[in-house]
Design an enzyme around this catalytic site. Structure first.
Site, mmCIF file in Angstrom:
data_model
loop_
_atom_site.group_PDB
_atom_site.id
_atom_site.type_symbol
_atom_site.label_atom_id
_atom_site.label_comp_id
_atom_site.label_asym_id
_atom_site.label_seq_id
_atom_site.Cartn_x
_atom_site.Cartn_y
_atom_site.Cartn_z
ATOM 1 C CG MET A 26 -1.883 -1.177 1.261
ATOM 2 S SD MET A 26 -2.808 -1.293 2.802
ATOM 3 C CE MET A 26 -1.570 -1.970 3.923
ATOM 4 C CB CYS A 110 -1.435 0.831 -9.271
ATOM 5 S SG CYS A 110 -1.869 2.485 -8.668
ATOM 6 C CD GLU A 235 -9.351 0.730 1.898
ATOM 7 O OE1 GLU A 235 -9.989 1.079 2.903
ATOM 8 O OE2 GLU A 235 -8.610 1.502 1.271
#
Length: 507
Positions: A26, A110, A235
């Protein structure tokens, strides 16, 4: 004799120790402190943040801040991820990183606009020849395996063909994010485990699944349905670092533990810490909005710890008074418990006949410029936060100075440049013409004249002082023509007569 490089399932079983629970790469969020916290709570494999291969090659500070200084024996196994679009650059970056990790991953997933502008991530998924060259070259040159993280195509068959191509090129482990290139932001939607299962059945290398992971039960269900070797979370991990333990602890427990790790392994910038606290406290900050502002303004670790303490105190007061029911959050747990944030999907409207109306995408319209009365009402929330941190900075576009463009390239020119150019163009012109620009601090003419007068710059040739080696023949000619225009000759210590320089025509 060097040991043979482990490949495929042998690499996963021995080097990665059969990792099933994986923390995703991340940007600016999977730094060392967060990785160590996640490992304490069940994570078995971590990825570094996505690193830019070209910057990694050319910038020693970038290498040190993002990998070299973050080395820790506790932080293994570890995979370093790069974004790249050039085989040579990717390999150069990987060679610099391979001694600090157990594998190098190529980011092919991405979907953000910055990846589109930089031509990397998922925006390379149609350039199969380029990807073959990148992975094959890296596989040949590196002492550690090469892995890839991809997104799926809408078609299952094309996704499978894509995965097989990467495997044949030399990829030793594949992470499949079950969303397409367009599934992001408000259109994120649900990840397709069907695509992931099809890839797993088609390739002979380990596969990790990514997408729809909010709880440990999701991990277990995903592994059963897709038969993958491991499950990656991004997440879900950010909102609950104890996800892989199957726990939902109070937010302050994870926040305090993270801040304690940060004291020993501080990231290169405080913004990483602030961003993690925003994620952890996401649901609580919807209620205690005043502390959201305080957290945004915190300028050091002590300030962040103070805000964290205030949030903890307020939540404990709510618990004691049993007032949590007054907040209709719609969450499965009270807002101070670590739990995922599920983005609401695009709203579907129904026509009178009960059929779904076509989805109309909103078009962003720029707001008209408001009067610049220097009040916060005319500023966006983001600029209001910046103004709170820098009260003397001017945020009104109408009051910002207007820049005159460089005559050559269009960038802002130097205010005191004698050529009306930006620094880059001025330097080229001044070098070529052996000229001075006091505004940019360039003294090519002055230095050349001093060396001619002293006879020390480039040594002597046939008894005469020569120009320094770095001056080109064109520069030599320019200086000669310039000195020819000047008047009264000056005696040189060596007996050679030189002309007095005339600087007026330059000004």
């Amino acid at each position: 004799v060097a040991m043979a490089k482990l490949q495929g399932f042998e690499f996963w079983e021995k080097t990665l120790r059969g990792a099933r629970y994986v923390v995703a790469p991340m940007v600016d969020q999977s730094e060392l402190a967060w990785r160590l916290l996640s490992r304490r709570h069940g994570a078995e494999l971590c990825y570094t943040p996505m690193l830019h291969a070209q910057v990694f090659v050319r910038d020693a500070n970038y290498r040190r801040e993002n990998l070299f200084s973050e080395f820790s024996p506790e932080d293994r196994p570890l995979i370093t991820q790069f974004c790249a679009n050039d085989p040579e650059v990717f390999v150069q970056a990987a060679l610099l990183a391979q001694d600090y990790c157990d594998a190098v991953d190529l980011n092919l997933g991405c979907p953000q606009m910055i990846a589109k502008r930089g031509h990397y991530g998922v925006f390379l998924q149609d350039e199969w020849d380029l990807l073959k060259r990148m992975i094959t070259l890296a596989s040949e040159k590196l002492s550690v395996p090469v892995t890839c993280k991809i997104r799926v195509f809408p078609e299952v068959e094309k996704t499978v063909k894509y995965a097989r191509m990467l495997e044949q090129a030399g990829c030793q482990l594949l992470t499949v994010h079950g969303r397409t290139k367009d599934q992001k932001g408000a259109l994120t939607g649900v990840a397709s485990w069907k695509h992931i299962k099809a890839v797993r059945d088609a390739v002979n290398i380990p596969v990790f699944a990514n997408g729809n992971i909010h709880h440990l039960t999701d991990v277990q269900r995903c592994m059963e349905e897709t038969r993958v070797q491991g499950v990656m979370s991004a997440e879900g991990n950010l909102h609950n670092p104890a996800l892989f333990e199957g726990r939902n602890p109070p937010v302050w427990e994870m926040a305090e533990e993270y801040l304690e790790v940060v004291q020993r392994h501080p990231p290169s910038t405080l913004s990483y810490v602030r961003a993690h606290l925003f994620k952890l406290w996401h649901h609580t900050l919807q209620i205690h909005q005043d502390l959201r502002e305080e957290l945004a303004k915190a300028k050091n670790l002590a300030g962040i710890e103070e805000v964290n303490g205030q949030l903890k105190q307020r939540c404990k007061e709510e618990m004691a008074k049993e007032e949590s029911e007054q907040h209709h959050t719609g969450l499965p747990f009270p807002h101070w418990i670590c739990q995922p944030y599920v983005r609401p999907g695009p709203k579907e409207t129904l026509r009178e006949n009960g059929q779904k109306a076509p989805v109309v995408r909103a078009v962003s319209v720029k707001r008209a410029l408001e009067d610049c009365d220097d009040t916060n009402d005319s500023l966006s929330k983001n600029k209001q936060k910046k103004k709170a941190r820098n009260p003397h900075k001017n945020f009104c576009p109408e009051l910002k100075p207007k820049y005159i463009k460089c005559e050559h390239c269009g960038n802002p020119k130097g205010n005191k440049c004698v050529f009306n150019l930006c620094r880059g163009c001025c330097k080229k012109k001044a070098y070529k013409e052996v000229a001075d620009c006091p505004g940019h601090g360039l003294r090519f003419k002055t230095k050349a004249q001093k060396q001619l007068n002293s006879g020390m710059g480039g040594g002597q040739m046939n008894g005469k002082p020569s120009l320094p080696a770095e001056l080109s023949s064109a520069a030599h000619e320019a200086l000669t023509l310039d000195t020819a225009r000047s008047s009264p000759p000056l005696p040189c210590p060596s007996g050679i007569t030189l002309l007095k320089p005339d600087f007026q025509h330059m000004l």
